[in-house]
Design a protein around this motif. Structure first.
Motif, short mmCIF file in Angstrom:
data_model
loop_
_atom_site.label_atom_id
_atom_site.label_comp_id
_atom_site.label_asym_id
_atom_site.label_seq_id
_atom_site.Cartn_x
_atom_site.Cartn_y
_atom_site.Cartn_z
N SER A 88 -86.33 146.02 44.14
CA SER A 88 -85.19 146.08 45.05
C SER A 88 -83.91 146.59 44.40
O SER A 88 -82.90 146.73 45.06
N ARG A 89 -83.97 146.88 43.06
CA ARG A 89 -82.74 147.22 42.36
C ARG A 89 -82.65 148.71 42.01
O ARG A 89 -81.89 149.08 41.12
N GLY A 90 -83.42 149.53 42.68
CA GLY A 90 -83.24 150.97 42.55
C GLY A 90 -84.26 151.68 41.69
O GLY A 90 -84.30 152.91 41.70
N LEU A 91 -85.07 150.96 40.94
CA LEU A 91 -86.16 151.55 40.17
C LEU A 91 -87.47 150.94 40.63
O LEU A 91 -87.59 149.72 40.74
N GLN A 92 -88.44 151.80 40.90
CA GLN A 92 -89.71 151.35 41.46
C GLN A 92 -90.63 150.85 40.37
O GLN A 92 -91.09 151.60 39.52
N GLY A 93 -90.89 149.54 40.38
CA GLY A 93 -91.85 148.97 39.47
C GLY A 93 -93.26 149.10 40.03
O GLY A 93 -93.52 149.89 40.95
N ASP A 94 -94.17 148.31 39.48
CA ASP A 94 -95.55 148.37 39.95
C ASP A 94 -96.20 147.02 39.68
O ASP A 94 -96.39 146.62 38.54
#
Length: 293
Positions: A88-94
């Motif tokens: 939700s903070r602008g970088l796509q995790g996985d």
């Protein structure tokens, strides 16, 4: 050294693997606002793997999110734990990343002895913990987690990325957090691996130096975000750097010390080829993967 560009890497008796969470396309000026087209053009012969084609005239940087798994003197060390399950903070995790990381380690997550947090930004501590039966617990249950005292002091003053509750407090509660002092001589983890101060991006930021059997490597953390900063150390990520002038000074010092040496540079946000050497050229310093040296 073998497989310098993409890993795994052998540095003397030390082995290092890269485990990827994601590669995120990012408008370049979001990260390095002062970059110019002339700087990109000057690097055109070698910088292409680290950028995607422009969109609407805007150059797009490939920001890699990955951990390094370092094996030294019988210890397994994980350097930085990426974004985590919260994107939700602008970088796509996985969410599947932690399973890939476990698969890359003989014995799985339980076998990890040390977790190094180069600094406490959210994209470096996101998998410090994971939710188990509604509780946040250390992802690596047998590991000691290392964070510098300067980072913890700054976090106490300003938790602007809201990392304490999800990523740090559970470590403290479990008694697995070691707050370490890193002076000019660094902080040893093994006889081959030590933390060295590389301040600027954050006050207590560290990189990881490896020296073994005459070979050497440096895991950068966010001292560099992209190889374009090797060619242009003055390019600061000043929207995210705590002290842009200090970050510039750190990059200049690292380039000066490493240029035309055989020290393998492993960029914590460098897309593949992630590892290479800093070389001098007619246009200044550049980043040379193994097959380009």
């Amino acid at each position: 050294m073998s497989g310098v560009g993409r890993g795994p890497w052998r540095v003397g008796a030390v082995t290092i693997d890269r485990v990827e969470e994601n590669i995120v396309p990012l408008p370049t000026k979001v990260l390095v606002p002062d970059i110019t087209q002339d700087q990109l053009d000057a690097a055109a012969g070698w910088i292409e793997p680290y950028f995607d084609p422009p969109e609407g005239g805007q150059p797009i940087l490939r920001l890699s999110l990955h951990s390094f798994v370092v094996r030294s003197a019988g210890l397994i060390i994980v350097v930085d734990t990426c974004v985590g399950p919260d994107s939700s903070r602008g970088l796509q995790g996985d969410p599947a990343f932690v399973d890939r990381l476990a698969a890359a380690i003989d014995g799985g997550l339980e076998r990890v002895d040390v977790v190094v947090c180069t600094h406490v930004h959210f994209d470096h501590v996101g998998w410090n913990t994971r939710e188990v039966d509604g509780r946040l617990l250390p992802t690596f249950p047998a590991a000691r987690y290392l964070i510098t005292r300067a980072e913890m002091e700054e976090l106490a003053r300003d938790d602007h990325m809201a990392v304490r509750e999800p990523s740090i407090a559970p470590l403290e509660a479990a008694g697995v957090l070691d707050v370490v002092d890193v002076g000019d001589d660094g902080h040893p983890i093994t006889d081959e691996v030590r933390l060295i101060p590389t301040p600027g991006h954050t006050p207590g930021h560290v990189s990881v130096a490896v020296e073994s059997a005459g070979a050497s490597a440096l895991i950068t953390g966010d001292a560099f975000h992209n190889p374009i900063q090797i060619a242009n150390p003055e390019l600061a990520a000043w929207r995210f750097d705590a002290d842009p002038e200090a970050s510039r000074a750190t990059r200049r010092d690292l380039v000066e010390r490493l240029i035309d040496t055989e020290t393998l540079v492993l960029g914590t946000h460098f897309a593949p080829p992630t590892g290479g050497l800093i070389r001098s050229g007619a246009g200044g310093p550049w980043f040379a993967p193994a097959d380009r040296t």
